[in-house]
Design a protein around this motif. Structure first.
Motif, PDB file in Angstrom:
ATOM      1  N   ASP A  13       9.939   7.689  -7.420  1.00 56.44           N
ATOM      2  CA  ASP A  13       9.291   8.328  -7.900  1.00 56.44           C
ATOM      3  C   ASP A  13       9.077   9.787  -8.667  1.00 56.44           C
ATOM      4  O   ASP A  13      10.367  10.374  -7.660  1.00 56.44           O
ATOM      5  CB  ASP A  13       7.746   8.253  -8.200  1.00 56.44           C
TER       6      ASP A  13
ATOM      7  N   HIS B 183       7.210   6.319 -12.014  1.00 58.57           N
ATOM      8  CA  HIS B 183       7.464   5.056 -11.650  1.00 58.57           C
ATOM      9  C   HIS B 183       8.834   4.114 -11.507  1.00 58.57           C
ATOM     10  O   HIS B 183       8.209   3.573 -11.899  1.00 58.57           O
ATOM     11  CB  HIS B 183       6.326   3.922 -10.423  1.00 58.57           C
TER      12      HIS B 183
ATOM     13  N   VAL C 219       6.120  13.750  -4.245  1.00 58.51           N
ATOM     14  CA  VAL C 219       6.147  12.114  -4.489  1.00 58.51           C
ATOM     15  C   VAL C 219       6.131  11.406  -3.166  1.00 58.51           C
ATOM     16  O   VAL C 219       6.518  11.777  -1.923  1.00 58.51           O
ATOM     17  CB  VAL C 219       7.688  12.030  -5.215  1.00 58.51           C
ATOM     18  N   HIS C 220       6.064   9.902  -3.568  1.00 58.78           N
ATOM     19  CA  HIS C 220       6.035   8.964  -2.277  1.00 58.78           C
ATOM     20  C   HIS C 220       7.218   9.534  -1.814  1.00 58.78           C
ATOM     21  O   HIS C 220       8.417   8.893  -2.095  1.00 58.78           O
ATOM     22  CB  HIS C 220       6.445   7.721  -2.822  1.00 58.78           C
TER      23      HIS C 220
ATOM     24  N   ARG D  72       9.466   6.713   0.337  1.00 57.63           N
ATOM     25  CA  ARG D  72      10.479   5.783   0.072  1.00 57.63           C
ATOM     26  C   ARG D  72      10.625   4.954  -1.077  1.00 57.63           C
ATOM     27  O   ARG D  72      11.769   5.169  -1.350  1.00 57.63           O
ATOM     28  CB  ARG D  72      10.062   4.635   1.578  1.00 57.63           C
ATOM     29  N   ASN D  73       9.273   5.276  -1.927  1.00 60.62           N
ATOM     30  CA  ASN D  73       9.658   4.443  -3.035  1.00 60.62           C
ATOM     31  C   ASN D  73      10.184   5.938  -3.968  1.00 60.62           C
ATOM     32  O   ASN D  73      10.048   6.875  -4.258  1.00 60.62           O
ATOM     33  CB  ASN D  73       7.711   3.858  -3.848  1.00 60.62           C
TER      34      ASN D  73
END
Length: 161
Positions: free
Chosen positions: A53, A72, A47-48, A50-51
């Protein structure tokens, strides 16, 4: 904000999550030919960084590699813990009225697709004749047909054909 503009004092908190079904990520169990079990969540490694999700495979996969939904989290004013939010998302995959099992994406998204399809049927501009017997208004240069009125029995409830 709209609530402040209307003079409301008690402003509700929102959690906004975008569900993505079309992507190229597939899940599998290392060293096993079986699909991942229903309810599998992946929220690390792929997964990302920092974001917020995560991937969730809510339904039982048929044959082959399981294809999860990618969620997200854009805004979380409510303050869900990751486990609580993922549990809510998983639970929402079981409440679709047309299925007795879990579906790949949450039911509200499926209902939104059905509502959008129905509105698309009402607003087919190509088929609108100038000699139409229905009431037609105009927005700019585009004619817009008046939508049909809902029956009293379904006016204050959700319904999807």
């Amino acid at each position: 904000m709209a609530y402040q503009h209307l003079g409301e004092v008690n402003i509700p908190k929102f959690t906004v999550i975008v569900g993505q079904k079309n992507h190229h990520t597939k899940l599998f169990q290392a060293g096993s030919p079986d699909n991942v079990p229903p309810g599998t969540v992946v929220d690390t490694k792929i997964v990302h960084p920092r974001n917020y999700d995560f991937y969730m495979c809510a339904q039982a996969g048929m044959i082959g590699t399981s294809r999860p939904a990618h969620y997200h989290v854009l805004i979380d004013e409510i303050g869900f813990s990751p486990d609580d939010l993922q549990n809510l998302i998983h639970s929402l995959s079981y409440v679709y009225q047309r299925s007795t099992t879990a579906i790949s994406i949450v039911a509200p998204i499926c209902y939104a697709h059905l509502a959008a399809y129905q509105m698309g049927q009402f607003t087919k501009f190509e088929d609108l004749a100038e000699t139409s017997s229905g009431s037609v208004t105009s927005v700019g240069n585009t004619p817009v047909p008046e939508l049909p009125r809902l029956h009293e029995d379904v006016r204050s409830s959700m319904f999807f054909c």
